[in-house]
Write a protein that holds these residues in place. Sequence first.
Motif, PDB file in Angstrom:
ATOM      1  N   GLU A  25       0.814  -1.226   0.000  1.00 24.04           N
ATOM      2  CA  GLU A  25       0.000   0.000   0.000  1.00 24.04           C
ATOM      3  C   GLU A  25       0.843   1.270   0.000  1.00 24.04           C
ATOM      4  O   GLU A  25       0.339   2.351  -0.264  1.00 24.04           O
ATOM      5  N   CYS A  26       2.113   1.162   0.328  1.00 29.52           N
ATOM      6  CA  CYS A  26       2.937   2.354   0.549  1.00 29.52           C
ATOM      7  C   CYS A  26       3.468   2.924  -0.775  1.00 29.52           C
ATOM      8  O   CYS A  26       4.122   2.217  -1.545  1.00 29.52           O
ATOM      9  N   PRO A  27       3.220   4.207  -1.049  1.00 28.81           N
ATOM     10  CA  PRO A  27       3.668   4.788  -2.323  1.00 28.81           C
ATOM     11  C   PRO A  27       5.190   4.872  -2.448  1.00 28.81           C
ATOM     12  O   PRO A  27       5.702   4.981  -3.562  1.00 28.81           O
ATOM     13  N   VAL A  28       5.904   4.814  -1.336  1.00 23.75           N
ATOM     14  CA  VAL A  28       7.371   4.823  -1.420  1.00 23.75           C
ATOM     15  C   VAL A  28       7.888   3.402  -1.666  1.00 23.75           C
ATOM     16  O   VAL A  28       8.710   3.164  -2.559  1.00 23.75           O
TER      17      VAL A  28
ATOM     18  N   CYS B 130       9.674   8.859   4.237  1.00 25.79           N
ATOM     19  CA  CYS B 130       8.226   8.596   4.391  1.00 25.79           C
ATOM     20  C   CYS B 130       7.455   9.877   4.119  1.00 25.79           C
ATOM     21  O   CYS B 130       7.824  10.953   4.583  1.00 25.79           O
ATOM     22  N   LEU B 131       6.352   9.745   3.363  1.00 30.57           N
ATOM     23  CA  LEU B 131       5.553  10.917   2.990  1.00 30.57           C
ATOM     24  C   LEU B 131       4.525  11.288   4.051  1.00 30.57           C
ATOM     25  O   LEU B 131       3.869  12.322   3.949  1.00 30.57           O
ATOM     26  N   GLY B 132       4.334  10.392   5.016  1.00 35.57           N
ATOM     27  CA  GLY B 132       3.357  10.669   6.070  1.00 35.57           C
ATOM     28  C   GLY B 132       1.912  10.596   5.591  1.00 35.57           C
ATOM     29  O   GLY B 132       1.016  11.173   6.195  1.00 35.57           O
ATOM     30  N   CYS B 133       1.658   9.837   4.508  1.00 34.51           N
ATOM     31  CA  CYS B 133       0.304   9.801   3.937  1.00 34.51           C
ATOM     32  C   CYS B 133      -0.665   8.948   4.751  1.00 34.51           C
ATOM     33  O   CYS B 133      -1.880   9.095   4.641  1.00 34.51           O
ATOM     34  N   GLY B 134      -0.130   8.003   5.546  1.00 35.78           N
ATOM     35  CA  GLY B 134      -0.990   7.197   6.410  1.00 35.78           C
ATOM     36  C   GLY B 134      -1.666   6.012   5.738  1.00 35.78           C
ATOM     37  O   GLY B 134      -2.483   5.338   6.354  1.00 35.78           O
ATOM     38  N   ARG B 135      -1.318   5.718   4.490  1.00 37.50           N
ATOM     39  CA  ARG B 135      -1.948   4.558   3.824  1.00 37.50           C
ATOM     40  C   ARG B 135      -1.603   3.257   4.534  1.00 37.50           C
ATOM     41  O   ARG B 135      -2.395   2.318   4.565  1.00 37.50           O
ATOM     42  N   CYS B 136      -0.396   3.189   5.093  1.00 43.04           N
ATOM     43  CA  CYS B 136       0.023   1.968   5.795  1.00 43.04           C
ATOM     44  C   CYS B 136      -0.850   1.732   7.040  1.00 43.04           C
ATOM     45  O   CYS B 136      -1.199   0.594   7.357  1.00 43.04           O
ATOM     46  N   ASP B 137      -1.228   2.829   7.716  1.00 42.74           N
ATOM     47  CA  ASP B 137      -2.080   2.693   8.915  1.00 42.74           C
ATOM     48  C   ASP B 137      -3.429   2.077   8.543  1.00 42.74           C
ATOM     49  O   ASP B 137      -3.954   1.210   9.231  1.00 42.74           O
TER      50      ASP B 137
ATOM     51  N   LEU C 153       1.517   2.775  12.052  1.00 40.28           N
ATOM     52  CA  LEU C 153       2.860   2.760  11.449  1.00 40.28           C
ATOM     53  C   LEU C 153       3.400   4.162  11.177  1.00 40.28           C
ATOM     54  O   LEU C 153       4.551   4.475  11.491  1.00 40.28           O
ATOM     55  N   SER C 154       2.552   5.031  10.600  1.00 39.91           N
ATOM     56  CA  SER C 154       3.078   6.353  10.227  1.00 39.91           C
ATOM     57  C   SER C 154       3.423   7.174  11.473  1.00 39.91           C
ATOM     58  O   SER C 154       4.349   7.972  11.461  1.00 39.91           O
ATOM     59  N   ARG C 155       2.674   6.958  12.564  1.00 41.40           N
ATOM     60  CA  ARG C 155       3.002   7.683  13.805  1.00 41.40           C
ATOM     61  C   ARG C 155       4.358   7.199  14.355  1.00 41.40           C
ATOM     62  O   ARG C 155       5.184   7.985  14.797  1.00 41.40           O
TER      63      ARG C 155
HETATM   64  S1  SF4 Z   1       2.897   7.025   5.786  1.00 39.96           S
HETATM   65 FE1  SF4 Z   1       3.149   4.815   5.492  1.00 39.96          FE
HETATM   66  S2  SF4 Z   1       2.315   4.425   3.444  1.00 39.96           S
HETATM   67 FE2  SF4 Z   1       2.680   6.651   3.561  1.00 39.96          FE
HETATM   68  S3  SF4 Z   1       4.773   6.920   2.756  1.00 39.96           S
HETATM   69 FE3  SF4 Z   1       4.984   6.710   4.978  1.00 39.96          FE
HETATM   70  S4  SF4 Z   1       5.377   4.516   5.288  1.00 39.96           S
HETATM   71 FE4  SF4 Z   1       4.538   4.733   3.216  1.00 39.96          FE
END
Ligand code: SF4
Length: 396
Positions: A322-325, A363-370, A379-381
């Motif tokens: 799911e993670c864009p990175v 990490c872009l901090g998008c939260g898709r991983c959560d 995860l993003s936190r």
């Molecule tokens: S918040 Fe999660 S899904 Fe988004 S870029 Fe960071 S690690 Fe990847």
Amino acid sequence: MPSPLDRVRSALMDEGLQEALLRAATNNQVKVESLLRERPELAEAARRARRAKDEAIGRLEELIDEAMRSLRAINAEPHYAETPEEAREAVARIVGSGKLVVMSKSMAAEEAGIREYLEELGNEVWETDLGQLLVQLEGGRPMHTIAPAVHMTRERALRLVNEKLGANLPEDAGIEEIAGAARRFLREKIVKADVGISGANALAADTGAIVLVENEGNIRLVTTASPIHIAVVPVDKIVPTLQDALTVAIAQAGYAGLYPPTYINVIAGPSSTADIEQVRVWGAQGPKELHVVLLDNGRLRARETPLRDQLRCIRCGRCQFECPVWVHTANNWGGPVYGGPMGLNWTAITWSMEEASKLAFLCLGCGRCDEACPVEIPLSRLIRWLKTQAHRPGRS
Ligand code: SF4
């Protein structure tokens, strides 16, 4: 040796890799989304797995002791390893040198460098998971938790089995033929192996039973065909009961997009028979010895930090797809063993806070991983917290 950031840069320039990752991530997303729509019981299994893992983390020291007692009670031998070095030594003491060893995919064994160490000691060692075998043949590292060769095209896999295993397949050979060549090569190794080494999806403290999920059938063979089976199990895989262990296995298979799994293996001790005069002897058709190496490597200490939540991880690999990175880098981003969202946190726990905290800035901090995580690891936190550790003195 390229730096972690150089690895990320070369991954971004690799067009074949970009194509392979995009395809794998898209296929996985479609598969898992439709599975979860059709089978609401998988979300329920994930909720129960989360509760079991939370309980286990709270009682981890107690459960380690209970698991070791339970293992002894079923005639298995537990070994406790605080560090990867201790895990390697424990395995090496059992295996010795000059042996034929077969392994099923285990990130814990990867973390402890078991294969390389056994090879240094003069053993012949083969991975039996197809993806992991291809990774071994190319001298690389797993690029996804459940799909180690996710970065590899059919052409690359074909070249490897032809060059390294002498498979002699034609240029237009399909994936089935490549899998067949690996099977023919490995079958003889598995049958003749002195030792089989596996990981575990979960270990039940109440019974000492190990639960392993798979589709290839190689784990079944590796854990039963040799006279000695060694399971390398990180302590975060311990759950209170066998029921919990099976729940974790079901949730993992569902969120990995592999449900129903072809095989769920439960191993509770070495093989035995009491068929003659009702006298039990050990070593029937399966192994005569079962050793379980419990690996800490920073996990107990992590409970005192925000990374405690990461110990709930059931290694389904959803957050990676799911993670864009990650979709552009695979496990080239995250650390030397683990990669992606969960990988950054595992790197901080098991390897180096310094490396993880530096890489966290990608990490872009998008939260898709959560959103994707079945056991609700924030995860993003946690990755945001890793960033705050980047310039702290005394980090390691
Ligand atoms: S918040 Fe999660 S899904 Fe988004 S870029 Fe960071 S690690 Fe990847």
